[in-house]
Scaffold this active site. Structure first.
Site, PDB file in Angstrom:
ATOM      1  N   GLY A  12      -9.641  -9.057  -5.015  1.00  0.00           N
ATOM      2  CA  GLY A  12      -8.560  -8.883  -5.647  1.00  0.00           C
ATOM      3  C   GLY A  12      -9.127  -7.266  -5.951  1.00  0.00           C
ATOM      4  O   GLY A  12      -8.117  -6.941  -7.638  1.00  0.00           O
ATOM      5  N   ASN A 109       3.008  -6.006   1.974  1.00  0.00           N
ATOM      6  CA  ASN A 109       1.687  -6.487   1.925  1.00  0.00           C
ATOM      7  C   ASN A 109       0.623  -5.109   2.533  1.00  0.00           C
ATOM      8  O   ASN A 109       1.366  -3.747   2.957  1.00  0.00           O
ATOM      9  CB  ASN A 109       0.875  -7.030   3.444  1.00  0.00           C
ATOM     10  CG  ASN A 109       0.314  -6.997   4.192  1.00  0.00           C
ATOM     11  OD1 ASN A 109      -0.932  -7.955   3.797  1.00  0.00           O
ATOM     12  ND2 ASN A 109      -0.202  -7.695   5.510  1.00  0.00           N
ATOM     13  N   HIS A 111      -2.775  -3.558   4.321  1.00  0.00           N
ATOM     14  CA  HIS A 111      -3.057  -3.250   6.067  1.00  0.00           C
ATOM     15  C   HIS A 111      -4.129  -2.789   6.216  1.00  0.00           C
ATOM     16  O   HIS A 111      -4.135  -1.386   5.896  1.00  0.00           O
ATOM     17  CB  HIS A 111      -2.356  -3.510   7.264  1.00  0.00           C
ATOM     18  CG  HIS A 111      -3.020  -4.290   8.577  1.00  0.00           C
ATOM     19  ND1 HIS A 111      -4.068  -5.646   8.399  1.00  0.00           N
ATOM     20  CD2 HIS A 111      -4.062  -3.776   9.419  1.00  0.00           C
ATOM     21  CE1 HIS A 111      -4.755  -5.631   9.768  1.00  0.00           C
ATOM     22  NE2 HIS A 111      -4.496  -4.770  10.819  1.00  0.00           N
ATOM     23  N   ASP A 147       1.286  -8.409  11.022  1.00  0.00           N
ATOM     24  CA  ASP A 147       1.512  -7.444  10.951  1.00  0.00           C
ATOM     25  C   ASP A 147       2.359  -6.457  11.169  1.00  0.00           C
ATOM     26  O   ASP A 147       1.990  -5.049  11.943  1.00  0.00           O
ATOM     27  CB  ASP A 147      -0.092  -6.561  10.178  1.00  0.00           C
ATOM     28  CG  ASP A 147      -1.098  -7.443  10.226  1.00  0.00           C
ATOM     29  OD1 ASP A 147      -1.171  -7.695   9.135  1.00  0.00           O
ATOM     30  OD2 ASP A 147      -2.219  -7.729  10.336  1.00  0.00           O
ATOM     31  N   GLN A 173     -10.090   0.702   1.581  1.00  0.00           N
ATOM     32  CA  GLN A 173     -10.456   0.785  -0.208  1.00  0.00           C
ATOM     33  C   GLN A 173      -9.862   1.473  -1.166  1.00  0.00           C
ATOM     34  O   GLN A 173      -9.069   1.353  -1.828  1.00  0.00           O
ATOM     35  CB  GLN A 173     -11.534  -0.590  -0.327  1.00  0.00           C
ATOM     36  CG  GLN A 173     -11.103  -1.414   0.492  1.00  0.00           C
ATOM     37  CD  GLN A 173     -11.641  -3.304  -0.126  1.00  0.00           C
ATOM     38  OE1 GLN A 173     -12.597  -3.611  -0.604  1.00  0.00           O
ATOM     39  NE2 GLN A 173     -10.188  -3.206  -0.480  1.00  0.00           N
ATOM     40  N   GLU A 176      -6.771   2.567  -0.479  1.00  0.00           N
ATOM     41  CA  GLU A 176      -5.643   0.858  -0.388  1.00  0.00           C
ATOM     42  C   GLU A 176      -4.856   1.295  -1.961  1.00  0.00           C
ATOM     43  O   GLU A 176      -4.261   1.157  -2.698  1.00  0.00           O
ATOM     44  CB  GLU A 176      -6.437  -0.439  -0.845  1.00  0.00           C
ATOM     45  CG  GLU A 176      -6.827  -0.692   1.641  1.00  0.00           C
ATOM     46  CD  GLU A 176      -7.172  -1.569   1.782  1.00  0.00           C
ATOM     47  OE1 GLU A 176      -7.343  -2.472   2.802  1.00  0.00           O
ATOM     48  OE2 GLU A 176      -7.395  -2.439   0.912  1.00  0.00           O
TER      49      GLU A 176
HETATM   50  C1  GRF Z   1      -8.111  -5.311   1.284  1.00  0.00           C
HETATM   51  O1  GRF Z   1      -9.077  -4.332   2.719  1.00  0.00           O
HETATM   52  C2  GRF Z   1      -6.898  -5.363   2.342  1.00  0.00           C
HETATM   53  O2  GRF Z   1      -6.219  -4.234   3.540  1.00  0.00           O
HETATM   54  C3  GRF Z   1      -6.926  -6.990   3.326  1.00  0.00           C
HETATM   55  O3  GRF Z   1      -7.165  -7.656   2.042  1.00  0.00           O
HETATM   56  C4  GRF Z   1      -8.371  -6.909   1.393  1.00  0.00           C
HETATM   57  C5  GRF Z   1      -7.733  -7.318   0.057  1.00  0.00           C
HETATM   58  O4  GRF Z   1      -9.321  -6.369  -0.952  1.00  0.00           O
HETATM   59  N1  GRF Z   1      -5.986  -7.557   3.881  1.00  0.00           N
HETATM   60  P1  GRF Z   1      -9.390  -7.207  -2.047  1.00  0.00           P
HETATM   61  O5  GRF Z   1      -9.482  -8.070  -1.992  1.00  0.00           O
HETATM   62  O6  GRF Z   1      -7.370  -6.112  -2.580  1.00  0.00           O
HETATM   63  O7  GRF Z   1     -10.340  -6.381  -2.979  1.00  0.00           O
END
Ligand code: GRF
Length: 202
Positions: A12, A109, A111, A147, A173, A176
């Protein structure tokens, strides 16, 4: 402002980034509940630590999808908590048309690759094995495919030939954690319009 329901299976960190962006006033969103198919997932603890209602959804007998009774229970919880948009954050199951129809054009989502490259599992390992020189992350609307939904935004990262899959995933990440709040803020502000498979940002 959106009332966000979050579905995740793992640690998470993206939910953590969403909370940080809310605290920094970069994201006008309330996280109304968090659901996981994995009772031991840290994403549930992260939600509870913040006082956000968190639920384990037992998805048996299905192994790779959210369907049947489990889907119905998830939709009921999301509705009870007033969710009007859903963010998948490391949710390791396919969501099926029932959930998508309950929240039309409101399920997103993240990815860990630049789609359409490397859909599916462990996209960071796929990128290293393929010898890609650039990868990244993609925030997209969810459709019935794996996806395949319309892309909201993407952020690239370099892939170095010394990278292990874990090192590349960590670099992805980082991106992300800014990409997801940014995309959710656009959704929250009503600035995303889907035309065919193209998302127009106003
Ligand atoms: C992330 O890399 C996301 O892109 C993928 O799963 C991972 C989840 O990471 N779908 P987290 O649980 O938010 O740390």
């Amino acid at each position: 402002m959106i009332n966000l329901g979050v579905l995740g299976s793992g640690k998470g960190s993206n939910l953590g980034a969403i909370f940080d962006a809310i605290d920094a006033r970069k994201l006008d969103t309330r996280v109304v509940c968090v659901l996981s198919d994995n009772s031991g997932a840290f994403i549930l603890d992260r939600a509870r630590q913040r006082g956000v209602p968190a639920f384990h959804i037992d998805c048996a007998p299905f192994k790779t999808k959210l369907d049947g009774d489990a889907q119905a229970r998830a939709i009921a919880i999301l509705r009870e908590h007033g969710a009007d948009a859903i963010a998948l954050a490391g949710f390791m199951r396919m969501v099926k048309p029932g959930l998508l129809q309950a929240f039309p054009h409101r399920v997103v989502n993240i990815h860990p690759a630049l789609l359409p490259a490397f859909p599916g599992l462990e996209a960071w390992s796929q990128a290293v094995a393929y010898g890609a020189k650039v990868s990244g992350c993609t925030v997209h609307f969810v459709d019935a495919g794996m996806d395949t939904g319309p892309i909201i935004l993407q952020k690239p990262v370099p892939v170095f030939d010394t990278d292990t899959p874990q090192v590349l995933h960590a670099r992805i990440q980082e991106q992300e954690h800014s990409a997801y709040p940014e995309a959710l803020q656009l959704l929250s502000q009503g600035r995303l319009k889907i035309e065919g498979r193209v998302v127009k940002i106003s």
